[in-house]
Design a protein around this motif. Structure first.
Motif, PDB file in Angstrom:
ATOM      1  N   ILE A 278       0.857  -1.182   0.000  1.00 54.08           N
ATOM      2  CA  ILE A 278       0.000   0.000   0.000  1.00 54.08           C
ATOM      3  C   ILE A 278       0.893   1.232   0.000  1.00 54.08           C
ATOM      4  CG2 ILE A 278      -1.749   1.302   1.265  1.00 54.08           C
ATOM      5  CD1 ILE A 278      -2.778  -1.329   2.368  1.00 54.08           C
ATOM      6  N   ILE A 279       0.718   2.093  -0.978  1.00 53.16           N
ATOM      7  CA  ILE A 279       1.513   3.314  -1.103  1.00 53.16           C
ATOM      8  C   ILE A 279       0.773   4.438  -0.391  1.00 53.16           C
ATOM      9  CG2 ILE A 279       2.673   4.868  -2.712  1.00 53.16           C
ATOM     10  CD1 ILE A 279       2.161   2.644  -4.855  1.00 53.16           C
ATOM     11  N   LEU A 280       1.347   4.975   0.660  1.00 53.23           N
ATOM     12  CA  LEU A 280       0.727   6.072   1.410  1.00 53.23           C
ATOM     13  C   LEU A 280       1.269   7.399   0.887  1.00 53.23           C
ATOM     14  CD1 LEU A 280       0.913   4.673   5.063  1.00 53.23           C
ATOM     15  CD2 LEU A 280      -0.989   4.538   3.440  1.00 53.23           C
ATOM     16  N   PHE A 281       0.393   8.179   0.275  1.00 58.69           N
ATOM     17  CA  PHE A 281       0.787   9.479  -0.282  1.00 58.69           C
ATOM     18  C   PHE A 281       0.064  10.569   0.508  1.00 58.69           C
ATOM     19  CE2 PHE A 281       1.217  13.057  -3.023  1.00 58.69           C
ATOM     20  CZ  PHE A 281       2.364  12.834  -3.773  1.00 58.69           C
ATOM     21  N   ILE A 282       0.842  11.457   1.128  1.00 56.68           N
ATOM     22  CA  ILE A 282       0.291  12.523   1.960  1.00 56.68           C
ATOM     23  C   ILE A 282       0.068  13.765   1.106  1.00 56.68           C
ATOM     24  CG2 ILE A 282       0.629  13.930   4.022  1.00 56.68           C
ATOM     25  CD1 ILE A 282       0.317  10.955   4.587  1.00 56.68           C
ATOM     26  N   LEU A 283      -1.143  14.295   1.139  1.00 56.27           N
ATOM     27  CA  LEU A 283      -1.450  15.519   0.409  1.00 56.27           C
ATOM     28  C   LEU A 283      -0.743  16.708   1.053  1.00 56.27           C
ATOM     29  CD1 LEU A 283      -5.291  14.980  -0.044  1.00 56.27           C
ATOM     30  CD2 LEU A 283      -3.534  14.683  -1.783  1.00 56.27           C
ATOM     31  N   PRO A 284      -0.458  17.765   0.310  1.00 56.12           N
ATOM     32  CA  PRO A 284       0.167  18.952   0.904  1.00 56.12           C
ATOM     33  C   PRO A 284      -0.672  19.505   2.052  1.00 56.12           C
ATOM     34  CG  PRO A 284       0.245  19.083  -1.488  1.00 56.12           C
ATOM     35  CD  PRO A 284      -0.596  17.888  -1.153  1.00 56.12           C
ATOM     36  N   ALA A 285      -0.010  20.004   3.068  1.00 55.39           N
ATOM     37  CA  ALA A 285      -0.701  20.496   4.266  1.00 55.39           C
ATOM     38  C   ALA A 285      -1.640  21.645   3.908  1.00 55.39           C
ATOM     39  CB  ALA A 285       0.324  20.946   5.298  1.00 55.39           C
ATOM     40  N   HIS A 286      -2.826  21.622   4.497  1.00 53.35           N
ATOM     41  CA  HIS A 286      -3.823  22.693   4.384  1.00 53.35           C
ATOM     42  C   HIS A 286      -4.305  22.917   2.951  1.00 53.35           C
ATOM     43  CE1 HIS A 286      -2.580  23.523   8.459  1.00 53.35           C
ATOM     44  NE2 HIS A 286      -1.356  23.793   8.056  1.00 53.35           N
ATOM     45  N   SER A 288      -6.443  20.333   1.457  1.00 48.95           N
ATOM     46  CA  SER A 288      -7.441  19.293   1.200  1.00 48.95           C
ATOM     47  C   SER A 288      -8.704  19.871   0.570  1.00 48.95           C
ATOM     48  CB  SER A 288      -7.794  18.569   2.503  1.00 48.95           C
ATOM     49  OG  SER A 288      -8.310  19.469   3.469  1.00 48.95           O
ATOM     50  N   HIS A 289      -8.969  21.180   0.749  1.00 49.08           N
ATOM     51  CA  HIS A 289     -10.184  21.780   0.179  1.00 49.08           C
ATOM     52  C   HIS A 289     -10.121  21.889  -1.334  1.00 49.08           C
ATOM     53  CE1 HIS A 289      -7.308  25.028   0.581  1.00 49.08           C
ATOM     54  NE2 HIS A 289      -8.054  25.820  -0.153  1.00 49.08           N
ATOM     55  N   ILE A 290      -8.942  21.719  -1.927  1.00 48.49           N
ATOM     56  CA  ILE A 290      -8.833  21.768  -3.394  1.00 48.49           C
ATOM     57  C   ILE A 290      -8.188  20.520  -3.976  1.00 48.49           C
ATOM     58  CG2 ILE A 290      -8.762  24.278  -3.525  1.00 48.49           C
ATOM     59  CD1 ILE A 290      -5.748  24.131  -3.751  1.00 48.49           C
ATOM     60  N   LEU A 291      -7.520  19.688  -3.159  1.00 47.24           N
ATOM     61  CA  LEU A 291      -6.779  18.536  -3.681  1.00 47.24           C
ATOM     62  C   LEU A 291      -7.330  17.190  -3.221  1.00 47.24           C
ATOM     63  CD1 LEU A 291      -3.068  19.771  -3.379  1.00 47.24           C
ATOM     64  CD2 LEU A 291      -4.551  19.790  -5.395  1.00 47.24           C
ATOM     65  N   GLN A 292      -8.153  17.143  -2.189  1.00 45.97           N
ATOM     66  CA  GLN A 292      -8.658  15.862  -1.688  1.00 45.97           C
ATOM     67  C   GLN A 292     -10.009  15.567  -2.337  1.00 45.97           C
ATOM     68  OE1 GLN A 292      -7.871  13.419   1.924  1.00 45.97           O
ATOM     69  NE2 GLN A 292      -9.154  15.022   2.764  1.00 45.97           N
ATOM     70  N   PRO A 293     -10.120  14.492  -3.108  1.00 48.58           N
ATOM     71  CA  PRO A 293     -11.362  14.209  -3.843  1.00 48.58           C
ATOM     72  C   PRO A 293     -12.602  14.146  -2.965  1.00 48.58           C
ATOM     73  CG  PRO A 293      -9.579  12.822  -4.660  1.00 48.58           C
ATOM     74  CD  PRO A 293      -9.046  13.541  -3.454  1.00 48.58           C
ATOM     75  N   SER A 427       5.347  17.845   9.376  1.00 42.99           N
ATOM     76  CA  SER A 427       4.639  18.115   8.129  1.00 42.99           C
ATOM     77  C   SER A 427       5.569  18.633   7.037  1.00 42.99           C
ATOM     78  CB  SER A 427       3.515  19.127   8.372  1.00 42.99           C
ATOM     79  OG  SER A 427       4.041  20.368   8.790  1.00 42.99           O
ATOM     80  N   LYS A 428       6.697  19.259   7.423  1.00 41.95           N
ATOM     81  CA  LYS A 428       7.652  19.714   6.413  1.00 41.95           C
ATOM     82  C   LYS A 428       8.259  18.540   5.648  1.00 41.95           C
ATOM     83  CE  LYS A 428       7.502  24.108   7.536  1.00 41.95           C
ATOM     84  NZ  LYS A 428       7.010  25.138   6.607  1.00 41.95           N
ATOM     85  N   LEU A 429       8.349  17.379   6.307  1.00 42.33           N
ATOM     86  CA  LEU A 429       8.943  16.200   5.686  1.00 42.33           C
ATOM     87  C   LEU A 429       7.931  15.388   4.890  1.00 42.33           C
ATOM     88  CD1 LEU A 429      11.072  14.967   8.729  1.00 42.33           C
ATOM     89  CD2 LEU A 429      11.833  16.410   6.843  1.00 42.33           C
ATOM     90  N   THR A 430       6.658  15.418   5.327  1.00 39.43           N
ATOM     91  CA  THR A 430       5.657  14.535   4.731  1.00 39.43           C
ATOM     92  C   THR A 430       4.710  15.236   3.781  1.00 39.43           C
ATOM     93  OG1 THR A 430       4.162  14.883   6.614  1.00 39.43           O
ATOM     94  CG2 THR A 430       5.728  13.066   6.772  1.00 39.43           C
ATOM     95  N   SER A 431       4.609  16.561   3.830  1.00 38.35           N
ATOM     96  CA  SER A 431       3.635  17.287   3.017  1.00 38.35           C
ATOM     97  C   SER A 431       3.914  17.100   1.531  1.00 38.35           C
ATOM     98  CB  SER A 431       3.673  18.777   3.367  1.00 38.35           C
ATOM     99  OG  SER A 431       2.766  19.500   2.580  1.00 38.35           O
ATOM    100  N   GLY A 432       2.915  16.546   0.828  1.00 39.60           N
ATOM    101  CA  GLY A 432       3.055  16.321  -0.606  1.00 39.60           C
ATOM    102  C   GLY A 432       4.059  15.254  -0.966  1.00 39.60           C
TER     103      GLY A 432
END
Length: 574
Positions: A278-286, A288-293, A427-432
């Motif tokens: 399972i590939i876990l891909f973290i969306l950029p911080a803050h 989700s209102h435009i990038l999370q389906p 979050s600096k390491l995981t965002s996007g």
């Protein structure tokens, strides 16, 4: 008229009133004016600059109210010499102004958090799509929408928001609801192919009852937590017991998109995901209102449908909304909101599948401009509202006045960003980023180790740097708890032994206390009078301005208290 035709003859030939034609020939009334009544304060060109400025400020997230728009028009007229400060424009001018420009309307804007406005910048979005494109190609998921999933949580309440109803004009009717209630979380998940996993509920409580799932969709499951919100253990349980049951298992990698909430990121979860492909891909911080389906295309309709179902339930039955029927009502809304069409449109709108890095509308990213550190962006307002300044002096005056307002806003916000220092956070390491990649996982491990060692060091320094006043309080607490044994008193009741009544040795009490922290008069940390007292007392200290040593006030000095900024000397220096 250009060929020298008389006004009277032209008015007869073209059927235009003579005075109307004469007023336009003599420039009493502008040729562009097509309405009757008073001549507008501004020409159409001048009003065009105001319209562009109002629309630009609204797109940046700092739009004008009616009165503020009137004030802008007044100052603009003063700048052009068409109005004096004592003769401002009114709301009546604004009404006519809006009627002449149908592209303008008065509406209530949606709220946008400061962090969301700052994070949704074109640079962040482009980096995210570049990273996502590399992951999709690396694991050969370009034409496999059934292997691309998005998971997110949605909180619902038993006290629903009533929908719009039809009622008489003479009253504002109420809508009966269930009142105060707890929060229940729905963990939803869907694929780019339009397949929605059954809902997973998180109820508030200490023990899970199967009655809570009565009437829910087939395959639904749930658990309980202390608050009704999801946490790290609940999310791990969801992936292991629910997610794996319904996703395609073709011995191929599955891409799971999720936001960067702390409950979604842990070293143990990363290892588990890698073991199950399972590939876990973290969306950029803050963002989700435009990038999370699910946020873009599904959870909004889900909330509206849930409110309608609750309103209908309250009207047709004698029961209220409780934790025992909220699952069935939410399941109906979940099935309708996470339909195949909605899921496919949501993934398409966010540019995930089919992959399209230009799917995000540029106007949504406009608020991030004011937080940009790029000097070119700051100064871009100089010619944003009209032609270049060397064309005409009046044109330059118009554009300069309005452009400076936008440039001032951008420079103010961006200068504040320049003064801020970057914080080291996870979050600096995981965002996007894809956290199941080896380099990202190693960065997370290093961050955890650095944070742990830094916290240990800070705790040690804090303990070492405690002043004498704090140590006095801690010593009183330590002395009062040295002996917890109880002995019988004269009344037969048990009383706590008071060790400070014993003849304690000065060296025993002053152990681990540095010499400079002791009183320079009695050479002890605690005065003898306090040590021998049967009542718990706190000692005040004073620092000598001459030698810098500490002294017991009242016991080793005639001074009882020292005010802030006052001069104080010990008996050796006075």
């Amino acid at each position: 008229m250009e060929k020298g035709m008389p006004v009277l003859k032209a008015s007869r030939i073209f059927g235009v009133p003579r005075q109307t034609l004469r007023d336009r020939v003599k420039n009493v009334v502008s040729i562009d004016c097509v309405t009757t009544g008073r001549t507008p304060v501004f020409t159409l060109e001048e009003e065009g600059y105001i319209v562009n400025h109002i629309k630009s400020m609204a797109n940046l997230g700092y739009g004008y109210t009616r009165q503020e728009a009137v004030d802008i028009g007044t100052r603009f007229a003063e700048n052009l010499g068409k109005r004096k400060h004592t003769d401002p424009l009114t709301l009546r001018w604004f009404s006519g102004f809006v009627s002449r420009w149908p592209e303008l309307r008065v509406l209530k804007p949606r709220s946008l958090e400061h962090l969301r406005a700052k994070a949704a910048s074109p640079g962040n979005i482009q980096r995210y799509f570049t990273e996502l494109d590399g992951i999709i190609k690396k694991y050969d998921l370009t034409d496999k929408p059934h292997l691309i999933f998005n998971v997110d949580e949605k909180g619902i309440s038993q006290c629903h928001s009533p929908p719009h109803v039809v009622a008489g004009r003479e009253v504002h009717p109420p809508a009966v609801t269930s009142g105060k209630s707890s929060t229940t979380t729905i963990i939803g998940c869907g694929s780019a192919a339009g397949f929605a996993l059954p809902p997973y509920f998180v109820f508030q409580g200490a023990r899970m009852h199967q009655d809570l799932l009565n009437g829910t969709s087939p395959g639904s499951n749930g658990c309980v937590s202390e608050t009704g919100w999801s946490n790290s253990s609940v999310f791990r349980q969801y992936l292991e017991e629910h997610f794996l049951r319904f996703i395609p298992r073709e011995d191929r990698y599955v891409l799971l998109l999720l936001d960067g909430h702390s409950t979604h990121i842990s070293v143990g979860l990363i290892e588990w995901a890698k073991a199950h492909k399972i590939i876990l891909f973290i969306l950029p911080a803050h963002t989700s209102h435009i990038l999370q389906p699910l946020d873009v295309g599904c959870f909004g309709p889900l909330q509206k449908i849930y409110n309608f179902e609750c309103h209908k339930e309250m009207r047709l039955t004698a029961s209220t909304i409780s934790r025992y029927n909220i699952g069935s009502l939410a399941s109906k809304a979940y099935t309708k909101a996470l339909s195949p069409e909605n899921l496919q449109n949501a993934f398409r709108k966010t540019g995930i599948y089919p992959f399209d890095s230009s799917a995000i509308d540029g106007t949504i990213l406009e608020p991030s401009r004011v937080f940009s550190n790029d000097l070119d962006v700051k100064n871009s307002g100089d010619n944003a509202c009209g032609p270049a300044e060397d064309e005409h002096t009046v044109v330059h005056r118009m554009t300069d006045f309005l452009a400076k307002k936008e440039a001032t806003l951008i420079s103010t916000k961006s200068e504040k960003q320049l003064k801020k220092t970057e914080r080291k956070c996870l979050s600096k390491l995981t965002s996007g980023r894809c956290i199941t990649e080896d380099e990202v996982e190693q960065a997370i491990l290093n961050y955890k180790k650095d944070t742990s060692s830094r916290n240990t060091k800070n705790a040690a320094n804090k303990k070492q740097d405690k002043g004498p006043i704090l140590k006095e309080k801690e010593e009183a607490t330590r002395v009062s708890t040295l002996n917890d044994s109880q002995t019988a008193g004269p009344s037969g009741a048990a009383v706590t032994h008071k060790p400070w009544l014993d003849d304690w040795n000065s060296e025993e009490l002053d152990i681990e206390i540095r010499e400079e922290e002791k009183c320079c008069v009695c050479k002890n940390f605690t005065p003898d009078a306090v040590r021998q007292s049967s009542v718990l007392q706190f000692v005040k200290w004073g620092k000598c301005n001459a030698c810098g040593h500490w002294v017991h006030l009242r016991y080793c000095s005639k001074t009882i208290a020292v005010r802030r900024g006052a001069e104080f000397k010990c008996i050796h220096c006075s």
